[in-house]
Design a protein around this motif. Structure first.
Motif, PDB file in Angstrom:
ATOM      1  N   THR B  44       0.861  -1.190  -0.553  1.00 15.57           N
ATOM      2  CA  THR B  44       0.215  -0.181  -0.285  1.00 15.57           C
ATOM      3  C   THR B  44       1.114   1.557   0.031  1.00 15.57           C
ATOM      4  OG1 THR B  44      -1.592  -0.838   1.417  1.00 15.57           O
ATOM      5  CG2 THR B  44      -2.006   1.076   1.038  1.00 15.57           C
ATOM      6  N   ILE B  45       1.363   1.907  -1.017  1.00 11.44           N
ATOM      7  CA  ILE B  45       1.778   3.137  -1.303  1.00 11.44           C
ATOM      8  C   ILE B  45       1.135   4.115  -0.786  1.00 11.44           C
ATOM      9  CG2 ILE B  45       2.457   4.807  -2.708  1.00 11.44           C
ATOM     10  CD1 ILE B  45       4.176   1.546  -2.643  1.00 11.44           C
ATOM     11  N   ILE B  46       1.713   5.026   0.397  1.00 11.86           N
ATOM     12  CA  ILE B  46      -0.257   6.183   0.945  1.00 11.86           C
ATOM     13  C   ILE B  46       0.498   6.887   0.400  1.00 11.86           C
ATOM     14  CG2 ILE B  46       0.527   7.703   2.904  1.00 11.86           C
ATOM     15  CD1 ILE B  46       2.276   5.310   4.315  1.00 11.86           C
ATOM     16  N   SER B  47       1.736   7.178  -0.578  1.00 10.96           N
ATOM     17  CA  SER B  47       1.807   8.587  -1.198  1.00 10.96           C
ATOM     18  C   SER B  47       2.841   8.310  -2.115  1.00 10.96           C
ATOM     19  CB  SER B  47       1.912  10.316  -0.854  1.00 10.96           C
ATOM     20  OG  SER B  47       1.980  10.563  -1.392  1.00 10.96           O
ATOM     21  N   SER B  48       2.723   9.174  -3.593  1.00 10.86           N
ATOM     22  CA  SER B  48       4.139   9.153  -4.068  1.00 10.86           C
ATOM     23  C   SER B  48       4.152  10.890  -4.445  1.00 10.86           C
ATOM     24  CB  SER B  48       3.633   8.428  -5.362  1.00 10.86           C
ATOM     25  OG  SER B  48       5.045   8.192  -6.282  1.00 10.86           O
ATOM     26  N   GLY B  49       5.603  10.881  -5.262  1.00  8.37           N
ATOM     27  CA  GLY B  49       5.929  12.472  -5.611  1.00  8.37           C
ATOM     28  C   GLY B  49       6.132  13.393  -5.161  1.00  8.37           C
ATOM     29  N   LYS B  50       5.539  14.602  -5.015  1.00  8.18           N
ATOM     30  CA  LYS B  50       6.043  15.511  -4.417  1.00  8.18           C
ATOM     31  C   LYS B  50       5.389  16.083  -2.728  1.00  8.18           C
ATOM     32  CE  LYS B  50       7.165  20.815  -3.957  1.00  8.18           C
ATOM     33  NZ  LYS B  50       8.776  20.607  -3.707  1.00  8.18           N
ATOM     34  N   ILE B  51       5.832  15.647  -1.931  1.00  5.18           N
ATOM     35  CA  ILE B  51       5.098  15.168   0.088  1.00  5.18           C
ATOM     36  C   ILE B  51       5.627  16.430   0.357  1.00  5.18           C
ATOM     37  CG2 ILE B  51       5.394  13.980   1.774  1.00  5.18           C
ATOM     38  CD1 ILE B  51       5.207  12.048  -0.930  1.00  5.18           C
ATOM     39  N   THR B  52       4.179  17.281   0.458  1.00  2.37           N
ATOM     40  CA  THR B  52       3.839  18.238   0.825  1.00  2.37           C
ATOM     41  C   THR B  52       2.533  18.011   2.262  1.00  2.37           C
ATOM     42  OG1 THR B  52       4.782  19.622  -0.696  1.00  2.37           O
ATOM     43  CG2 THR B  52       3.380  20.811   0.731  1.00  2.37           C
ATOM     44  N   ASN B  53       2.766  18.166   3.763  1.00  4.48           N
ATOM     45  CA  ASN B  53       1.988  18.244   4.668  1.00  4.48           C
ATOM     46  C   ASN B  53       1.391  16.922   4.774  1.00  4.48           C
ATOM     47  OD1 ASN B  53       2.526  20.097   6.556  1.00  4.48           O
ATOM     48  ND2 ASN B  53       2.025  21.700   4.813  1.00  4.48           N
ATOM     49  N   LEU B  54       2.106  15.615   4.464  1.00  2.14           N
ATOM     50  CA  LEU B  54       0.777  14.850   4.412  1.00  2.14           C
ATOM     51  C   LEU B  54       0.451  14.366   5.438  1.00  2.14           C
ATOM     52  CD1 LEU B  54      -0.014  12.208   2.336  1.00  2.14           C
ATOM     53  CD2 LEU B  54       2.478  10.939   2.500  1.00  2.14           C
ATOM     54  N   PRO B  55      -0.701  13.941   5.784  1.00  4.02           N
ATOM     55  CA  PRO B  55      -1.327  13.608   7.137  1.00  4.02           C
ATOM     56  C   PRO B  55      -1.079  12.112   7.382  1.00  4.02           C
ATOM     57  CG  PRO B  55      -2.807  14.737   5.102  1.00  4.02           C
ATOM     58  CD  PRO B  55      -1.458  14.562   4.614  1.00  4.02           C
ATOM     59  N   LEU B  56      -0.104  11.746   8.437  1.00  2.00           N
ATOM     60  CA  LEU B  56       0.369  10.296   8.350  1.00  2.00           C
ATOM     61  C   LEU B  56      -0.941   9.272   9.222  1.00  2.00           C
ATOM     62  CD1 LEU B  56       4.313  10.066   8.261  1.00  2.00           C
ATOM     63  CD2 LEU B  56       2.460   9.293   6.585  1.00  2.00           C
ATOM     64  N   GLY B  57      -1.784  10.668   9.707  1.00  2.28           N
ATOM     65  CA  GLY B  57      -1.698   9.705  11.045  1.00  2.28           C
ATOM     66  C   GLY B  57      -1.826  10.091  12.521  1.00  2.28           C
ATOM     67  N   ASN B  58      -2.456   9.407  13.459  1.00  2.40           N
ATOM     68  CA  ASN B  58      -2.238  10.164  14.474  1.00  2.40           C
ATOM     69  C   ASN B  58      -1.154   9.799  15.441  1.00  2.40           C
ATOM     70  OD1 ASN B  58      -2.529  10.346  18.082  1.00  2.40           O
ATOM     71  ND2 ASN B  58      -4.508  11.473  16.781  1.00  2.40           N
ATOM     72  N   GLY B  59      -0.356  10.810  16.346  1.00  2.00           N
ATOM     73  CA  GLY B  59       0.447  10.092  17.018  1.00  2.00           C
ATOM     74  C   GLY B  59       1.056   8.501  17.681  1.00  2.00           C
ATOM     75  N   ASN B  60       0.086   8.315  18.662  1.00  2.00           N
ATOM     76  CA  ASN B  60      -0.687   7.151  19.202  1.00  2.00           C
ATOM     77  C   ASN B  60      -0.536   6.115  18.291  1.00  2.00           C
ATOM     78  OD1 ASN B  60      -1.055   6.124  21.548  1.00  2.00           O
ATOM     79  ND2 ASN B  60      -3.395   6.356  21.311  1.00  2.00           N
ATOM     80  N   ASP B  61      -1.355   6.088  17.200  1.00  2.00           N
ATOM     81  CA  ASP B  61      -1.971   5.617  16.700  1.00  2.00           C
ATOM     82  C   ASP B  61      -0.336   4.931  15.301  1.00  2.00           C
ATOM     83  OD1 ASP B  61      -3.697   5.418  17.072  1.00  2.00           O
ATOM     84  OD2 ASP B  61      -4.957   6.495  15.188  1.00  2.00           O
ATOM     85  N   LEU B  62       1.104   5.614  15.371  1.00  2.00           N
ATOM     86  CA  LEU B  62       1.742   5.277  14.433  1.00  2.00           C
ATOM     87  C   LEU B  62       2.693   5.288  15.231  1.00  2.00           C
ATOM     88  CD1 LEU B  62       2.048   8.582  12.652  1.00  2.00           C
ATOM     89  CD2 LEU B  62       1.612   6.391  11.649  1.00  2.00           C
ATOM     90  N   THR B  63       2.497   4.725  17.212  1.00  2.00           N
ATOM     91  CA  THR B  63       4.107   4.402  17.666  1.00  2.00           C
ATOM     92  C   THR B  63       3.869   3.245  17.628  1.00  2.00           C
ATOM     93  OG1 THR B  63       3.403   5.979  19.282  1.00  2.00           O
ATOM     94  CG2 THR B  63       4.932   3.885  19.920  1.00  2.00           C
ATOM     95  N   GLY B  64       5.309   2.582  16.756  1.00  2.00           N
ATOM     96  CA  GLY B  64       5.775   1.771  16.671  1.00  2.00           C
ATOM     97  C   GLY B  64       6.024   1.007  15.746  1.00  2.00           C
ATOM     98  N   ARG B  65       5.081   1.642  14.673  1.00  2.00           N
ATOM     99  CA  ARG B  65       5.391   1.166  13.169  1.00  2.00           C
ATOM    100  C   ARG B  65       6.944   1.566  12.676  1.00  2.00           C
ATOM    101  NH1 ARG B  65      -0.441   2.763  10.367  1.00  2.00           N
ATOM    102  NH2 ARG B  65       0.455   0.104   9.145  1.00  2.00           N
ATOM    103  N   THR B  66       6.889   1.390  11.459  1.00  2.00           N
ATOM    104  CA  THR B  66       8.151   1.486  10.843  1.00  2.00           C
ATOM    105  C   THR B  66       7.859   2.593   9.152  1.00  2.00           C
ATOM    106  OG1 THR B  66       9.542  -0.126  11.683  1.00  2.00           O
ATOM    107  CG2 THR B  66      10.584   1.217   9.814  1.00  2.00           C
ATOM    108  N   LEU B  67       8.252   3.830   9.488  1.00  2.00           N
ATOM    109  CA  LEU B  67       7.867   4.095   8.175  1.00  2.00           C
ATOM    110  C   LEU B  67       9.311   4.266   6.718  1.00  2.00           C
ATOM    111  CD1 LEU B  67       5.461   6.479   6.163  1.00  2.00           C
ATOM    112  CD2 LEU B  67       7.556   7.920   7.444  1.00  2.00           C
ATOM    113  N   CYS B  68       8.881   3.529   5.679  1.00  2.00           N
ATOM    114  CA  CYS B  68       9.558   3.136   4.831  1.00  2.00           C
ATOM    115  C   CYS B  68       9.673   4.481   4.183  1.00  2.00           C
ATOM    116  CB  CYS B  68       9.604   2.266   3.878  1.00  2.00           C
ATOM    117  SG  CYS B  68      10.308   0.382   4.899  1.00  2.00           S
ATOM    118  N   ILE B  69      10.389   5.051   3.129  1.00  2.00           N
ATOM    119  CA  ILE B  69      10.778   6.197   2.306  1.00  2.00           C
ATOM    120  C   ILE B  69      11.369   5.595   1.203  1.00  2.00           C
ATOM    121  CG2 ILE B  69      10.182   8.555   1.235  1.00  2.00           C
ATOM    122  CD1 ILE B  69      10.194   9.173   5.081  1.00  2.00           C
TER     123      ILE B  69
END
Lengths: 324, 119
Positions: B44-69
């Motif tokens: 699941t590609i979250i976004s592609s291209g120029k990334i500007t103020n992209l909402p990733l989610g709430n801090g609490n929900d993202l804790t423990g995950r790994t974001l690949c770029i």
């Protein structure tokens, strides 16, 4: 390739050169030689210069009295992580285009060394061009992000090379540019730095007006020059004011300009004129021939013709050896 | 003409009470674009291209995950071979992560493969 050999032969016939070159250039950068020291010394093919994007580091080689110039733009020696298209469009260009140069050439009686500085004071684009650049920035990011590199490098290269050309083309579409330049010239009668004496200094502004996308530029120069350490008895303790205009046309491999400059001797209250026709012809991506023909400021022996070549060898380093 | 790659493993400490927004700035007047996905959902590609103020989610929900770029660069600036990218999470005590490198030749490609462990 044949053209390259012809130009090499041409260069070796006209001057001795031994240098390393590691910069590429484009026709629009070629109002050669663009080092301010050559302008101050009236050794440049063109007296009315088109403001150009300065090279990070470059060496100008031209058959001008065995002369040459080294140029550097220190800004680009360093990392600039926040420099994106928005900064390009909205930040002052003063620091990023600040170019320092040292030029040297020989006259019949002395060796001359000059130090020069130049920078863009103003660079104006139309709203349409600005919008085009921002839009291009977004679309190109979308394109490059999708390539699976290095596996798809060939595909990516084809796409990016053409996009880079579009970006370059957009960036050249300025409506108006103002460039500031200055230089200081010293000479030595016996090739010794100990005897190097300041002779002349000057500051000037170059204006480039190109409202239409037709390849035509209207150029203006306003220049103040003064003598340094000169002998008052000879009447050389002078200051001069130059103002001039040029029409330049650029298309594909060809760049021609016609210029007229008037020089006012402020001390002697006299005026002198210079007319010149300058042609740059791009033989290849690496080699451009330069020719200038006209009448110089002096009242005697004032017909001049200059021929030369400018070399840039991509990113590879080469040596152009002295004539055997 | 070539493509170089660099693998970067980093972590980012989130403010768990706030939303996380990512902005990626390609520096040195070069061309660049990024693709993002979470390591646990690689398809699941979250976004592609120029990334500007992209909402990733709430801090609490993202804790423990790994974001690949993956950030691809193309050296279009004839004035420099330097490349850089700034990853700004707009969240946390040190929101900026800046990485520098350079290509060998003009018009070379470079790829940053990043993994941000979000804590």
């Amino acid at each position: 390739m044949k053209n390259n050999y012809l130009a090499l032969v041409f260069l070796c016939m006209t001057c001795k050169l031994y240098s390393q070159i590691n910069t590429s250039f484009k026709l629009s950068d070629l109002q050669t030689p663009d080092a301010p020291g050559f302008i101050l010394a009236d050794k440049a093919p063109a007296s009315v210069q088109k403001p150009t994007n300065p090279k990070t580091f470059g060496i100008d080689l031209l058959s001008l009295h065995q002369g040459g110039a080294v140029q550097a733009t220190p800004y680009w020696f360093f990392q600039h992580p926040d420099y994106d298209v928005s900064k390009y469009l909205h930040r002052s260009q003063f620091i990023e285009t600040l170019n320092l140069s040292v030029a040297t050439f020989k006259t019949d009686t002395s060796s001359v060394v000059t130090a020069g500085i130049k920078t863009l004071l103003l660079r104006l684009y139309s709203k349409q061009t600005k919008a085009g650049m921002v839009s291009q920035d977004y679309s190109v990011a979308g394109i490059i992000a999708k390539f699976n590199l290095p596996a798809e490098e060939k595909l990516a290269r084809a796409a990016m090379d053409s996009v880079a050309k579009i970006i370059d083309s957009l960036r050249k579409q300025t409506i108006f540019k103002i460039e500031f330049a200055g230089a200081y010239l010293g000479s030595s009668s016996n090739n010794s730095f100990n005897n190097l004496l300041g002779n002349k200094a000057g500051i000037w502004l170059n204006f480039d007006f190109s409202p239409f996308k037709s390849g035509f530029d209207l150029l203006f120069v306003s220049r103040y020059l003064w003598s340094v350490n000169s002998n008052a008895k000879t009447g050389k303790d002078s200051s001069f004011f130059d103002y001039g205009v040029a029409v330049s046309y650029q298309k594909s491999r060809f760049d021609g300009s016609l210029e007229c400059v008037n020089r006012r001797d402020m001390s002697l209250k006299k005026n002198y004129d210079r007319f010149a026709f300058i042609i740059n012809f791009k033989l290849s991506d690496e080699i451009t021939l330069v020719s200038s023909l006209g009448k110089d400021f002096s009242s005697v022996n004032n017909i001049f013709s200059l021929f030369g070549a400018k070399f840039g060898i991509g990113s590879s380093k080469v040596k152009v050896g002295p004539r055997p | 003409m070539a493509t170089e790659e660099r693998f970067i493993y980093d972590s980012h400490i989130l403010d768990k009470t706030k939303g996380v927004y990512l902005t990626i700035t390609i520096g040195n007047d070069q061309i660049g674009g990024s693709q993002l996905w979470f390591k646990d959902t690689p398809s699941t590609i979250i976004s592609s291209g120029k990334i500007t103020n992209l909402p990733l989610g709430n801090g609490n929900d993202l804790t423990g995950r790994t974001l690949c770029i993956k950030t691809n660069f193309y050296d279009r600036n004839p004035n420099t071979n330097n490349i850089s990218a700034t990853y700004n999470f707009n969240n946390g005590s040190i929101p900026l992560h800046v990485y520098y490198d350079h290509v060998i030749n003009d018009k070379d490609f470079f790829v940053f493969h990043l993994e941000f462990k979000l804590n």
